[in-house]
Design a protein around this motif. Structure first.
Motif, PDB file in Angstrom:
ATOM      1  N   GLN A 299      30.655  52.238  35.086  1.00  0.00           N
ATOM      2  CA  GLN A 299      29.897  51.199  35.742  1.00  0.00           C
ATOM      3  C   GLN A 299      28.423  51.559  36.100  1.00  0.00           C
ATOM      4  OE1 GLN A 299      33.395  50.477  38.216  1.00  0.00           O
ATOM      5  NE2 GLN A 299      33.002  48.310  38.148  1.00  0.00           N
ATOM      6  N   TYR A 529      43.070  46.888  34.492  1.00  0.00           N
ATOM      7  CA  TYR A 529      41.688  46.744  34.348  1.00  0.00           C
ATOM      8  C   TYR A 529      40.871  47.375  35.452  1.00  0.00           C
ATOM      9  CZ  TYR A 529      41.348  44.669  29.778  1.00  0.00           C
ATOM     10  OH  TYR A 529      41.456  44.310  28.166  1.00  0.00           O
ATOM     11  N   GLY A 530      40.094  48.257  35.626  1.00  0.00           N
ATOM     12  CA  GLY A 530      39.224  48.704  36.682  1.00  0.00           C
ATOM     13  C   GLY A 530      38.137  49.534  36.224  1.00  0.00           C
ATOM     14  N   GLY A 531      37.407  50.002  37.220  1.00  0.00           N
ATOM     15  CA  GLY A 531      36.334  50.761  36.983  1.00  0.00           C
ATOM     16  C   GLY A 531      36.117  51.874  38.071  1.00  0.00           C
ATOM     17  N   VAL A 566      36.039  43.563  36.235  1.00  0.00           N
ATOM     18  CA  VAL A 566      35.206  44.725  36.212  1.00  0.00           C
ATOM     19  C   VAL A 566      33.905  44.371  36.097  1.00  0.00           C
ATOM     20  CG1 VAL A 566      34.992  47.118  35.166  1.00  0.00           C
ATOM     21  CG2 VAL A 566      37.275  45.878  35.489  1.00  0.00           C
TER      22      VAL A 566
END
Length: 701
Positions: A299, A529-531, A566
């Motif tokens: 990110q 889902y993530g960052g 995200v």
């Protein structure tokens, strides 16, 4: 008096002649200081030319101010301006000698801890030869006072003074243009103060530093404790409870955070010409005790690696432009992982094979509470030991062992790799896989440096197992940002086995690995889902540290309450259902553009966008307003940067003392016998050195 000398003196007796002499002498001493007092890392003819050029523009402009005045005043004003610039040079020589960095406006404006107590150590760091920088100023004043050089009383025409000013400005434009061409985003990304001085000069750095400091001070001054209310309200509303199944599963273990430079998720299980590029990482990824996340995104923005570090250790986003670590790392209040863990009994250390000042690490790490920072000065350096941005990974890992074994356990150790870095070049003796054949010269070397990183990690893991650290540690691996930018669409399509790629495909291409391994953890590939913003809360969950009370904008990836939208730094986002790039929305699973969305879909997208915008803006407000100075979590002690020093001699002394006190280091457990012999590497550079040493020994015998 010889005729040529008479002519020379005659020219110096004019205003223009004396001005030219002053400028040349100032340039000469500045250039000598660049070469002898600072480590600027000049490489190639272009950078060498810019180093020669960069003192001239600001010297001409600043000293030229005196030319707009009349009579004797212009001479004494010229000397005053020369003395002021020389004092700035003198101060930076001393400061750099102690801190390997240049003085900033923030340091000048602050006192005590913020100025690193430079005054108390002046007696130890100052050399009598340092005063030679004033020699030309003193000489010129004496020559004027004793009328060896005569003052030209005639008015210097304003149009001539203006012409010289314009020449200075034009030279600066040339300098800046060439610098930006050689190092793009030089001022907007602000990699390192050394870079600004190397390209644009010490005086330009001063102006840039004051501008940045004033801008930051204005934002900081407008902030108040009431601004934290909206931040805390957001966090309370969006917090996620820990996962009972995993909470505390790695409690008390050492933590290794391995920073995989420019490493992208698509490389996991990737084959080139039928060969696995990263067999060790693939095996680690699929290990039954490794939690692997296959929908984990970087990110970052312009801050690249520094943005990744900011998120990984603070759960705060980087900035829309520039680098938060360089702009705010020195002056801001942080409540980072190293400080939190240190206050819970961990020894915290960062390892990096580059100079300490890159991305302002030497200051930011103090603000984050790192006990120790081992950088290039701690490692043996030879020409063939480094490539690109610093020490080659195999050598870096091996040479880090002598410091790792001295850390009292439990410890938190972050190791930042470097070799898998743009432009992905590797010397032939370290190449063990053929380049890909996309036809893109930048992309095709990527598999070679990725393979080298994989081999380096394999050697490190082998050592950890032999030394007995593997079973007692949690290993966290993450890719910091993309390695292949979206500008290489054709090559990306070939690597992915597609005819072409659209914006949705490129959004998915921003995935990076995130793996957490420890004995006792039930692993597997997790599709959440993530960052990077979510990494710290997840790590804390496994270590048995509750996240409530800390200002963290991510949430635990293992929690059922985790929000899977995200955010990308530019306001775009990805989720299991939708991917938004600019004003276009795609179906995440099919990468197809969504046409004629329903009212319900539009409302969902709107809510997601509001969440992303709020999350990013509140994080920016925390950093730009330094809001954490108004809020201290319960049980947390505010970091005092004056408590930290990363000077080699002080660090080595501290390590000896702390080992004697705590008696939990690997070295102490081995009764003082080093574990370095357990480390096996096939690094050809070290093999060559060993052969040379053996030959020397045989010859001596």
């Amino acid at each position: 008096m010889p005729k040529f000398l008479k002519n020379a003196v005659g020219k110096v007796n004019t205003t223009l002649g004396f001005f030219t002499l002053t400028v040349v002498l100032f340039w000469l001493k500045t250039y000598i200081a660049y070469k002898t007092e600072f480590t600027l890392g000049v490489k190639g003819a272009v950078q060498e030319f810019l180093l020669i050029l960069n003192p001239f523009p600001t010297a001409i402009v600043l000293l030229g101010i005196a030319l707009y005045f009349r009579g004797r005043l212009k001479y004494w004003l010229l000397m005053t301006l020369d003395a002021i610039q020389t004092t700035w040079l003198f101060a930076n020589i001393l400061y750099y000698r102690e801190f390997s960095d240049f003085m900033s406006a923030g340091v000048i404006k602050s006192s005590g801890a913020a100025s690193n107590n430079l005054g108390t150590s002046l007696g130890q760091i100052i050399h009598w030869t340092d005063f030679l920088v004033y020699a030309d100023v003193l000489l010129l004043i004496l020559l004027l006072a004793f009328k060896v050089i005569r003052i030209d009383p005639r008015p210097f025409k304003v149009r001539y003074a203006a012409t010289l000013t314009m020449i200075g400005v034009a030279l600066f434009a040339v300098d800046l243009g060439m610098s930006e061409h050689d190092r793009s985003d030089l001022l907007t990304r602000t990699f390192d103060n050394n870079y600004i001085v190397k390209y644009l000069g010490l005086n330009t750095y001063a102006g840039y530093s004051f501008y940045q400091t004033e801008k930051e001070s204005a934002t900081r001054a407008q902030a108040s404790s009431s601004d934290m209310k909206s931040v805390l309200a957001y966090l309370k509303k969006n917090q996620a409870d820990e996962n009972i199944k995993y909470f505390g599963k790695a409690k008390g273990k050492n933590v290794f955070v391995i920073h995989l430079e420019s490493f992208q998720q698509f490389m996991i299980d990737y084959k080139s010409d039928g060969k696995e590029v990263t067999p060790t990482l693939n095996k680690f990824y699929h290990d039954k005790h490794t939690l692997s996340f296959d929908n984990f995104y970087h990110q970052v923005a312009q801050g690249k690696t520094s943005d990744a570090e900011m998120m990984m250790e603070n759960s705060l986003f980087g900035l829309p432009t520039g680098s938060a670590m360089t702009q705010y790392g020195t002056s801001n209040t942080f409540q980072a992982a190293p400080a939190i863990l240190a206050q819970k009994g961990y020894t915290t250390a960062a390892f990096h094979g580059d100079v300490a000042s890159f991305w302002n690490r030497d200051n930011a790490y103090k603000s984050w509470g790192y006990n120790y920072f081992f950088y290039s000065a701690y490692y043996k350096e030879k020409a063939n030991y480094t490539i690109g941005y610093g020490l080659k990974d195999k050598i870096f890992f091996k040479d880090s062992v002598k410091y790792i074994e001295q850390l009292p356990q439990p410890f938190y150790a972050k190791l930042i790799t470097l070799t898998n870095h743009y432009p992905y070049t590797l010397d032939k003796e370290n190449q063990t896989i053929a380049k890909t054949k996309t036809g893109d010269s930048t992309v095709d070397g990527y598999v070679q440096t990725a393979r080298y990183l994989d081999q380096s990690f394999a050697e490190f893991v082998s050592y950890l197992k032999k030394a007995g650290l593997y079973k007692n540690s949690m290993l966290v691996l993450y890719g910091d940002h993309y390695g292949i930018s979206n500008n290489h669409r054709s090559a990306i399509a070939q690597l992915l086995g597609k005819k072409s790629v659209n914006n949705a495909d490129l959004a998915q291409f921003q995935k990076v690995p995130f793996m957490i391994h420890a004995d006792g953890i039930e692993g597997g590939v997790n599709h959440t889902y993530g960052g990077e913003i979510d990494a710290l809360p997840t790590i804390f969950d496994l270590l048995g540290i509750k996240n409530k009370g800390y200002v963290q904008f991510g949430t635990d990836l293992l929690s059922k309450d985790h929000n899977q939208t995200v955010a990308f730094r530019n306001g775009d986002f990805v989720s299991p259902q939708y991917t938004k790039v600019g004003s276009t929305v795609y179906d995440t699973k099919t990468s197809q553009k969504l046409e004629n969305m329903t009212a319900k879909q539009k409302e969902t997208i709107k809510q997601m966008q509001n969440h992303v915008t709020t999350q990013l803006s509140l994080s920016d407000r925390v950093i730009q307003g330094d809001l954490l100075r108004f809020y201290t979590p319960k049980g947390f002690k505010k970091v005092n940067v004056a408590d930290y020093s990363y000077k080699v001699n002080k660090t080595l002394e501290s390590l000896k003392d702390v080992q004697a006190q705590k008696k939990t280091s690997l070295l102490h457990q081995r009764k003082g016998k080093t574990s370095e012999g357990l480390y096996k590497t096939d690094a050809p550079e070290l093999t060559d050195d060993s052969s040379s040493e053996s030959s020397s020994s045989s010859s001596a015998e």
